[in-house]
Design a protein around this motif. Structure first.
Motif, PDB file in Angstrom:
ATOM      1  N   ARG A   4       1.925 103.666  21.529  1.00 36.26           N
ATOM      2  CA  ARG A   4       2.082 103.006  22.830  1.00 36.26           C
ATOM      3  C   ARG A   4       3.514 103.180  23.307  1.00 36.26           C
ATOM      4  O   ARG A   4       4.464 103.045  22.555  1.00 36.26           O
ATOM      5  N   PHE A   5       3.660 103.493  24.578  1.00 33.55           N
ATOM      6  CA  PHE A   5       4.975 103.732  25.145  1.00 33.55           C
ATOM      7  C   PHE A   5       5.666 102.427  25.514  1.00 33.55           C
ATOM      8  O   PHE A   5       5.041 101.394  25.687  1.00 33.55           O
ATOM      9  N   ASN A   6       6.971 102.505  25.622  1.00 30.83           N
ATOM     10  CA  ASN A   6       7.777 101.386  26.085  1.00 30.83           C
ATOM     11  C   ASN A   6       7.938 101.551  27.594  1.00 30.83           C
ATOM     12  O   ASN A   6       8.540 102.517  28.048  1.00 30.83           O
ATOM     13  N   PRO A   7       7.398 100.626  28.397  1.00 28.80           N
ATOM     14  CA  PRO A   7       7.465 100.793  29.855  1.00 28.80           C
ATOM     15  C   PRO A   7       8.886 100.778  30.411  1.00 28.80           C
ATOM     16  O   PRO A   7       9.109 101.187  31.540  1.00 28.80           O
ATOM     17  N   LEU A   8       9.848 100.344  29.615  1.00 31.24           N
ATOM     18  CA  LEU A   8      11.233 100.322  30.082  1.00 31.24           C
ATOM     19  C   LEU A   8      11.945 101.649  29.831  1.00 31.24           C
ATOM     20  O   LEU A   8      13.040 101.872  30.324  1.00 31.24           O
ATOM     21  N   PRO A  10      11.321 105.929  29.835  1.00 31.34           N
ATOM     22  CA  PRO A  10      10.379 106.984  30.195  1.00 31.34           C
ATOM     23  C   PRO A  10       9.903 107.748  28.967  1.00 31.34           C
ATOM     24  O   PRO A  10      10.659 107.988  28.040  1.00 31.34           O
ATOM     25  N   ASP A  11       8.629 108.122  28.965  1.00 33.78           N
ATOM     26  CA  ASP A  11       8.066 108.936  27.898  1.00 33.78           C
ATOM     27  C   ASP A  11       8.587 110.362  28.082  1.00 33.78           C
ATOM     28  O   ASP A  11       8.453 110.935  29.161  1.00 33.78           O
ATOM     29  N   PRO A  12       9.163 110.957  27.031  1.00 30.31           N
ATOM     30  CA  PRO A  12       9.688 112.316  27.187  1.00 30.31           C
ATOM     31  C   PRO A  12       8.606 113.358  27.489  1.00 30.31           C
ATOM     32  O   PRO A  12       8.908 114.429  27.991  1.00 30.31           O
ATOM     33  N   GLU A  13       7.338 113.032  27.199  1.00 29.80           N
ATOM     34  CA  GLU A  13       6.229 113.955  27.470  1.00 29.80           C
ATOM     35  C   GLU A  13       5.544 113.666  28.811  1.00 29.80           C
ATOM     36  O   GLU A  13       4.539 114.297  29.136  1.00 29.80           O
ATOM     37  N   ALA A  14       6.075 112.734  29.580  1.00 30.65           N
ATOM     38  CA  ALA A  14       5.441 112.344  30.838  1.00 30.65           C
ATOM     39  C   ALA A  14       5.373 113.519  31.806  1.00 30.65           C
ATOM     40  O   ALA A  14       6.327 114.288  31.945  1.00 30.65           O
ATOM     41  N   LEU A  15       4.226 113.628  32.456  1.00 29.18           N
ATOM     42  CA  LEU A  15       3.971 114.726  33.385  1.00 29.18           C
ATOM     43  C   LEU A  15       4.140 114.280  34.829  1.00 29.18           C
ATOM     44  O   LEU A  15       3.895 113.113  35.164  1.00 29.18           O
ATOM     45  N   PRO A  16       4.503 115.220  35.708  1.00 30.67           N
ATOM     46  CA  PRO A  16       4.561 114.885  37.134  1.00 30.67           C
ATOM     47  C   PRO A  16       3.141 114.661  37.666  1.00 30.67           C
ATOM     48  O   PRO A  16       2.167 115.135  37.067  1.00 30.67           O
ATOM     49  N   PRO A  17       2.991 113.962  38.776  1.00 32.69           N
ATOM     50  CA  PRO A  17       1.658 113.609  39.283  1.00 32.69           C
ATOM     51  C   PRO A  17       0.646 114.745  39.345  1.00 32.69           C
ATOM     52  O   PRO A  17      -0.510 114.565  38.964  1.00 32.69           O
ATOM     53  N   GLU A  70      -2.349 101.895  40.778  1.00 24.32           N
ATOM     54  CA  GLU A  70      -1.120 102.083  40.002  1.00 24.32           C
ATOM     55  C   GLU A  70      -1.292 101.648  38.547  1.00 24.32           C
ATOM     56  O   GLU A  70      -0.562 100.803  38.043  1.00 24.32           O
ATOM     57  N   ASN A  71      -2.244 102.251  37.887  1.00 24.47           N
ATOM     58  CA  ASN A  71      -2.479 102.003  36.468  1.00 24.47           C
ATOM     59  C   ASN A  71      -1.207 102.301  35.671  1.00 24.47           C
ATOM     60  O   ASN A  71      -0.560 103.314  35.889  1.00 24.47           O
ATOM     61  N   VAL A  72      -0.854 101.428  34.725  1.00 21.74           N
ATOM     62  CA  VAL A  72       0.389 101.610  33.966  1.00 21.74           C
ATOM     63  C   VAL A  72       0.178 101.994  32.501  1.00 21.74           C
ATOM     64  O   VAL A  72       1.141 102.219  31.788  1.00 21.74           O
ATOM     65  N   ASP A  73      -1.063 102.078  32.043  1.00 27.83           N
ATOM     66  CA  ASP A  73      -1.306 102.358  30.638  1.00 27.83           C
ATOM     67  C   ASP A  73      -1.985 103.709  30.464  1.00 27.83           C
ATOM     68  O   ASP A  73      -2.749 104.139  31.316  1.00 27.83           O
ATOM     69  N   TYR A  74      -1.705 104.368  29.328  1.00 25.95           N
ATOM     70  CA  TYR A  74      -2.324 105.667  29.034  1.00 25.95           C
ATOM     71  C   TYR A  74      -3.744 105.509  28.506  1.00 25.95           C
ATOM     72  O   TYR A  74      -4.541 106.422  28.602  1.00 25.95           O
TER      73      TYR A  74
END
Length: 121
Positions: A4-8, A10-17, A70-74
């Motif tokens: 689980r990511f820390n919402p505070l 950014p996930d280094p693997e996060a993708l653009p929209p 605006e879902n915030v969870d993976y």
């Protein structure tokens, strides 16, 4: 399994929209046939997507839907309640990942059957 990511942070693997996708969708009809549990896993994202889940019957009539803004969870689990008694055991689920400025960036269609109704005493 992704932690689980820390919402505070950014996930280094996060993708653009434009690159956000469903990784997995699983459907679990409840035994009594009136509710559907939908389990979804998404790729990590830089910006929260909107989600739309629609279930249609064999005649392509909508029987239930959910919209998540605006879902915030993976990973998420939702339970959908069928609006009317099932006329047929055959259904289709359509799930969409949407960004308002891009439209639908991923869509999945899955077919499933409801369990046979339990015998009445």
């Amino acid at each position: 399994m992704r932690l689980r990511f820390n919402p505070l942070q950014p996930d280094p693997e996060a993708l653009p929209p434009a690159q956000v996708r469903f990784e997995n969708i699983r459907i679990e009809p409840w035994p009594e046939g009136t509710k559907i549990r939908v389990l979804m896993e998404l790729t990590p994202f830089q910006s929260p997507p909107n989600l739309e889940v629609v279930i249609t019957d064999a005649e392509n009539q909508e029987v239930t839907s959910a919209h998540i803004i605006e879902n915030v969870d993976y990973r998420l689990v939702i339970t959908l309640h069928l609006r009317r008694a099932p006329a047929s055991p055959h259904y289709q689920l359509t799930a969409r990942l949407i960004y308002p400025d891009l439209g639908t960036v991923d869509e999945r269609n899955l077919t499933f059957d409801l369990p046979s109704s339990p015998p009445q005493p």
